[in-house]
Motif scaffolding. Sequence first.
Motif, PDB file in Angstrom:
ATOM      1  N   GLN A  72     -22.979 -36.873 -35.421  1.00  0.00           N
ATOM      2  CA  GLN A  72     -23.617 -35.866 -34.651  1.00  0.00           C
ATOM      3  C   GLN A  72     -24.890 -35.247 -35.749  1.00  0.00           C
ATOM      4  N   ASP A  73     -24.946 -35.664 -36.875  1.00  0.00           N
ATOM      5  CA  ASP A  73     -26.314 -35.001 -37.700  1.00  0.00           C
ATOM      6  C   ASP A  73     -27.609 -35.699 -37.342  1.00  0.00           C
ATOM      7  N   ARG A  74     -28.603 -34.645 -37.587  1.00  0.00           N
ATOM      8  CA  ARG A  74     -29.859 -35.433 -37.250  1.00  0.00           C
ATOM      9  C   ARG A  74     -30.828 -35.144 -38.462  1.00  0.00           C
ATOM     10  N   VAL A  75     -31.642 -36.043 -38.790  1.00  0.00           N
ATOM     11  CA  VAL A  75     -32.616 -36.120 -39.824  1.00  0.00           C
ATOM     12  C   VAL A  75     -33.904 -36.089 -39.697  1.00  0.00           C
ATOM     13  N   ALA A  76     -34.812 -35.405 -40.365  1.00  0.00           N
ATOM     14  CA  ALA A  76     -36.243 -35.767 -40.320  1.00  0.00           C
ATOM     15  C   ALA A  76     -36.492 -36.350 -41.948  1.00  0.00           C
ATOM     16  N   VAL A  77     -37.104 -37.476 -41.732  1.00  0.00           N
ATOM     17  CA  VAL A  77     -37.194 -37.977 -43.088  1.00  0.00           C
ATOM     18  C   VAL A  77     -38.733 -37.843 -43.474  1.00  0.00           C
ATOM     19  N   VAL A 133     -39.764 -30.623 -41.134  1.00  0.00           N
ATOM     20  CA  VAL A 133     -39.000 -29.662 -41.884  1.00  0.00           C
ATOM     21  C   VAL A 133     -38.506 -28.543 -40.789  1.00  0.00           C
ATOM     22  N   ALA A 134     -39.493 -27.974 -40.488  1.00  0.00           N
ATOM     23  CA  ALA A 134     -39.505 -26.933 -39.614  1.00  0.00           C
ATOM     24  C   ALA A 134     -38.448 -27.354 -38.203  1.00  0.00           C
ATOM     25  N   GLN A 135     -38.711 -28.513 -37.761  1.00  0.00           N
ATOM     26  CA  GLN A 135     -38.255 -28.923 -36.666  1.00  0.00           C
ATOM     27  C   GLN A 135     -36.569 -28.753 -36.758  1.00  0.00           C
ATOM     28  N   THR A 136     -36.052 -29.141 -38.227  1.00  0.00           N
ATOM     29  CA  THR A 136     -34.769 -29.168 -38.313  1.00  0.00           C
ATOM     30  C   THR A 136     -34.206 -27.689 -38.163  1.00  0.00           C
ATOM     31  N   LEU A 137     -34.893 -26.899 -38.733  1.00  0.00           N
ATOM     32  CA  LEU A 137     -34.380 -25.267 -38.754  1.00  0.00           C
ATOM     33  C   LEU A 137     -34.365 -25.077 -37.076  1.00  0.00           C
ATOM     34  N   PHE A 138     -35.236 -25.182 -36.376  1.00  0.00           N
ATOM     35  CA  PHE A 138     -35.252 -24.924 -34.999  1.00  0.00           C
ATOM     36  C   PHE A 138     -34.208 -25.645 -34.284  1.00  0.00           C
ATOM     37  N   SER A 139     -34.037 -26.792 -34.609  1.00  0.00           N
ATOM     38  CA  SER A 139     -32.982 -27.644 -33.912  1.00  0.00           C
ATOM     39  C   SER A 139     -31.663 -27.257 -34.093  1.00  0.00           C
ATOM     40  N   SER A 140     -31.556 -26.502 -35.327  1.00  0.00           N
ATOM     41  CA  SER A 140     -30.243 -25.988 -35.621  1.00  0.00           C
ATOM     42  C   SER A 140     -30.037 -24.659 -34.799  1.00  0.00           C
ATOM     43  N   ARG A 159     -25.254 -31.302 -38.252  1.00  0.00           N
ATOM     44  CA  ARG A 159     -26.079 -30.841 -39.364  1.00  0.00           C
ATOM     45  C   ARG A 159     -27.605 -31.255 -39.221  1.00  0.00           C
ATOM     46  N   MET A 160     -28.499 -30.267 -39.403  1.00  0.00           N
ATOM     47  CA  MET A 160     -29.786 -30.703 -39.232  1.00  0.00           C
ATOM     48  C   MET A 160     -30.478 -30.946 -40.470  1.00  0.00           C
ATOM     49  N   VAL A 161     -30.740 -32.031 -41.030  1.00  0.00           N
ATOM     50  CA  VAL A 161     -31.312 -32.272 -42.404  1.00  0.00           C
ATOM     51  C   VAL A 161     -32.595 -32.601 -42.452  1.00  0.00           C
ATOM     52  N   ALA A 162     -33.257 -32.083 -43.499  1.00  0.00           N
ATOM     53  CA  ALA A 162     -34.772 -32.623 -43.707  1.00  0.00           C
ATOM     54  C   ALA A 162     -34.905 -33.126 -45.070  1.00  0.00           C
ATOM     55  N   GLY A 185     -30.175 -15.972 -38.136  1.00  0.00           N
ATOM     56  CA  GLY A 185     -28.866 -16.287 -38.571  1.00  0.00           C
ATOM     57  C   GLY A 185     -28.661 -17.938 -38.788  1.00  0.00           C
ATOM     58  N   LEU A 186     -29.697 -18.459 -39.436  1.00  0.00           N
ATOM     59  CA  LEU A 186     -29.373 -20.050 -39.345  1.00  0.00           C
ATOM     60  C   LEU A 186     -28.354 -20.484 -40.132  1.00  0.00           C
ATOM     61  N   ARG A 187     -27.649 -21.502 -39.678  1.00  0.00           N
ATOM     62  CA  ARG A 187     -26.580 -22.118 -40.223  1.00  0.00           C
ATOM     63  C   ARG A 187     -26.941 -23.898 -40.088  1.00  0.00           C
ATOM     64  N   ASN A 188     -25.866 -24.634 -40.383  1.00  0.00           N
ATOM     65  CA  ASN A 188     -25.983 -26.117 -40.469  1.00  0.00           C
ATOM     66  C   ASN A 188     -27.369 -26.662 -40.492  1.00  0.00           C
ATOM     67  N   CYS A 189     -28.031 -26.276 -41.680  1.00  0.00           N
ATOM     68  CA  CYS A 189     -29.360 -26.828 -41.859  1.00  0.00           C
ATOM     69  C   CYS A 189     -29.527 -27.124 -43.481  1.00  0.00           C
ATOM     70  N   TRP A 190     -29.839 -28.298 -43.677  1.00  0.00           N
ATOM     71  CA  TRP A 190     -30.169 -28.773 -45.023  1.00  0.00           C
ATOM     72  C   TRP A 190     -31.587 -29.249 -45.211  1.00  0.00           C
ATOM     73  N   TRP A 191     -32.164 -28.804 -46.328  1.00  0.00           N
ATOM     74  CA  TRP A 191     -33.206 -29.013 -46.667  1.00  0.00           C
ATOM     75  C   TRP A 191     -33.323 -29.638 -48.007  1.00  0.00           C
ATOM     76  N   ILE A 192     -33.455 -31.014 -48.166  1.00  0.00           N
ATOM     77  CA  ILE A 192     -33.082 -31.790 -49.304  1.00  0.00           C
ATOM     78  C   ILE A 192     -34.714 -32.189 -50.159  1.00  0.00           C
ATOM     79  N   ILE A 193     -35.146 -31.295 -51.042  1.00  0.00           N
ATOM     80  CA  ILE A 193     -36.391 -31.548 -51.873  1.00  0.00           C
ATOM     81  C   ILE A 193     -36.371 -32.717 -52.622  1.00  0.00           C
ATOM     82  N   ASP A 194     -37.000 -33.570 -52.678  1.00  0.00           N
ATOM     83  CA  ASP A 194     -37.393 -34.501 -53.290  1.00  0.00           C
ATOM     84  C   ASP A 194     -38.202 -34.397 -54.483  1.00  0.00           C
TER      85      ASP A 194
END
Length: 805
Positions: A72-77, A133-140, A159-162, A185-194
């Motif tokens: 169920q998780d979705r990712v923006a690579v 990146v913003a797409q994951t936030l709005f998808s959540s 979880r929406m992951v970027a 009140g965003l939740r379920n959102c991960w931003w992983i900074i490389d």
Amino acid sequence: MSKSTSSSNKRGDLQNLAALEQKVLWLASWMIHNANHLRENEDGLKVGGHQASSASLATIMTALYFDVLRPQDRVAVKPHASPIFHAIQYLLGNQSRERLEAFRGYKGAQSYPSRTKDVDDVDFSTGSVGLGVAQTLFSSLTQDYVRSHGWGLVRPEGRMVALVGDAELDEGNIFESLLEGWKQGLRNCWWIIDYNRQSLDAVVREGLWERYEQLFKNFGWDVAIVKYGSLQQAAFKEPGGETLRRWIDNCPNQLYSALVFAGGAAWRKRLNDEIGDQGDVSRLIERRSDDELAALMNNLGGHDLPSVLNAFHNADPEKPTCFICYTVKGFGLPFAGHKDNHAGLMTPQQMETFRQAMGVRPGHEWDKFEGLHPAAEQLQSFLKRVPIAAGNPRRLAAPSVGVPDNLSVTIQPVMSTQTGFGAILNEIGRGDSEFSRRIVTTSPDVTVSTNLGPWVNRRGLFARKAMADTFKREQIPSTFNWEFSPKGQHIELGIAEMNLFVLLSALGLSHTINGERLLPIGTLYDPFIARGLDALNYACYQDARFIVVATPSGITLAGEGGAHQSIAEPLIGLAQDGLASFEPAYVDELAAIMRWAFTYIQKDGDATPSERNWLRDETGGSIYLRLSTRPIEQIKRQMTPELQQQIVDGAYWHRKPGPNCQVVVAYTGAVAPEAIEAVGLMAEDRRDVGLLAVTSADRLNAGWTAAQRARERGLVHARSHIERLLADVPTHCGIVSVLDGHPATLAWLGAVAGHRVRPLGVEHFGQTGSLADLYRHYGIDTNAIVAAAQAIAPGRPIRHLKALP
Ligand SMILES: Cc1ncc(C[n+]2csc(CCOP(=O)(O)OP(=O)(O)O)c2C)c(N)n1
Ligand SMILES: [Mg+2]
């Protein structure tokens, strides 16, 4: 230390993951090395494969895809990690070797992950940095919206992951979205900074991570800093380890990158020069060979499976989380850390050394388990067990929502299309059908001024937690009833137009991401389409489905000011792929277009053009309605199915030209009264004048182009709508086209059947004044139309023509 119950804590799984990490890095590098489609630089060396940029995410993505992510998780690579993504999908059995061999080529795996062009389950397209990146936030937020309305509750929350490049965070749209996430009140959102501290041209500024940390915390995010790998953590516990840690913490980014590139001997020299002769730390360094020392110094958190797994498995789903993962650009490759490595490609020699180091035999480069230590069967069975594999493919579908045969609206004698839009939605808002429930509206702080007020009064504002309208509670009269509740159907945004389009992109993908259909409508002022244009383009590129209503538009907004006049937007509507654009003049036209639009945004059929209008109506797309605040006299007429069809196809004869016609006036939108008046004024002096109402220059143009292409391929009978409309207009006849927008929008009409055209429109902007002043000033008033007709269709002087100013 860890609360985790992850399978990856098991030693065997860690071994499998380490082997797969190695394989992912190899496959990605090989894929790029093999791509035939790279640019060559002046020295004849191929560039542009982004091997280094990919490599810095190899560890993190291995941990995610083979352990952490659930179906169920979705990712923006991030765009340049595309090879790593495709390599992972290849190992998971979702990507073919042929497509990897054709990486960056025609129908091959895409340079940047693409929802629409790739076949291996890309969740969100990326490319224009910042937008994914913003797409994951709005998808959540969209997921919360859907679930709050009681839909999709049978499925687990995702979880929406970027995966975010560190330089990507320079893009302002990311911060605009952060603010919105905080409000909602965003939740379920991960931003992983490389955090490889390199961009395309440069090494990033010192101490950037501290700014990020503060910033994210300010917006209510958890921040996890994944800086030291487990080798480093162990070394810090040795005598002298603290000195080494301090040195690492104080080492400038540029120098760290340079030493990573230079290798073990260089590390030793530098460390000895700067912190040597201190007993313990010197011995710590001495105990290690050059290779071991390099391995220790390169062992940043983002390249250490236990460290990243630990961070991911400990995140709190109720909070958005930002992971700042220290990485090395090009990790594991010969140019690791070099500041010029962004587009760099390994030389054939480097590649050969790398192949040997990976234990890959020539001819076995694509073998999935070649050169790995755990047995192939063990790895294969591990891959079958990874959580994300349980739900493939993860694209969902939702049935279409039925649309009424007609959208009812009471048409006032004098009315603007903007008022008409508000009235149509207000009518829809009265009902409690599935259709009215699935509509979700949104606007960047122009809800009332774009006429969504009555709809919002009926349907309420959305918030996960209810909030009362204080004015109402205090019994202060107000036209608007702004109660927030989890059932509300309007999402009120701050002013940022980028956010509007990224939110529309997220809402417009709900059927495939959440398996629940939404019918999103966003409103804004027409000129501000340009402000969010890249996000609009992005939304269309990923085939999100929505209706964008832009109003007011053009110079017609007159007194509102020169700064807000939109000129280029009709051309954007004409050119934007995936977006069908309309500019109706009358409210009955608008109602016909909107009814059709609600069906069109839900279509997902065959891409072959219809033989009737040569448009690809069965594939569907999104819609742009350019509306006006100008009240104009409405036409009393029966809306027949034929007229409805022509309005949707893009044009109809408002007054059919006679056989001796000398001039046709073709108009679009708010200038209809001027066009009608001009035709009336020239009737005595020009014969059989025709009046063509163009409701969609975009669709007319697209059908015409497609029909020509079809004829060139041998379908001799192919005819588009505009070709049929102009077929009987004598060739000597001139066409005066007019709209409140750039004249090029309609100028091409003359090429359809060989008529001369005088295109009127607006090329300059910025002047304030009354509507009459401005139409005269820019040359789109009645007199300008008559003057153009006289010039293009010579004959006796048109008696009502006045001298032009
Ligand atoms: C909107 C936009 N502007 C410019 C680019 C060109 N571009 C691609 S990657 C990149 C820099 C990436 O740096 P970073 O995000 O740190 O990723 P890294 O390569 O270091 O992993 C740039 C400027 C782009 N893709 N999108
Ligand atoms: Mg970077």
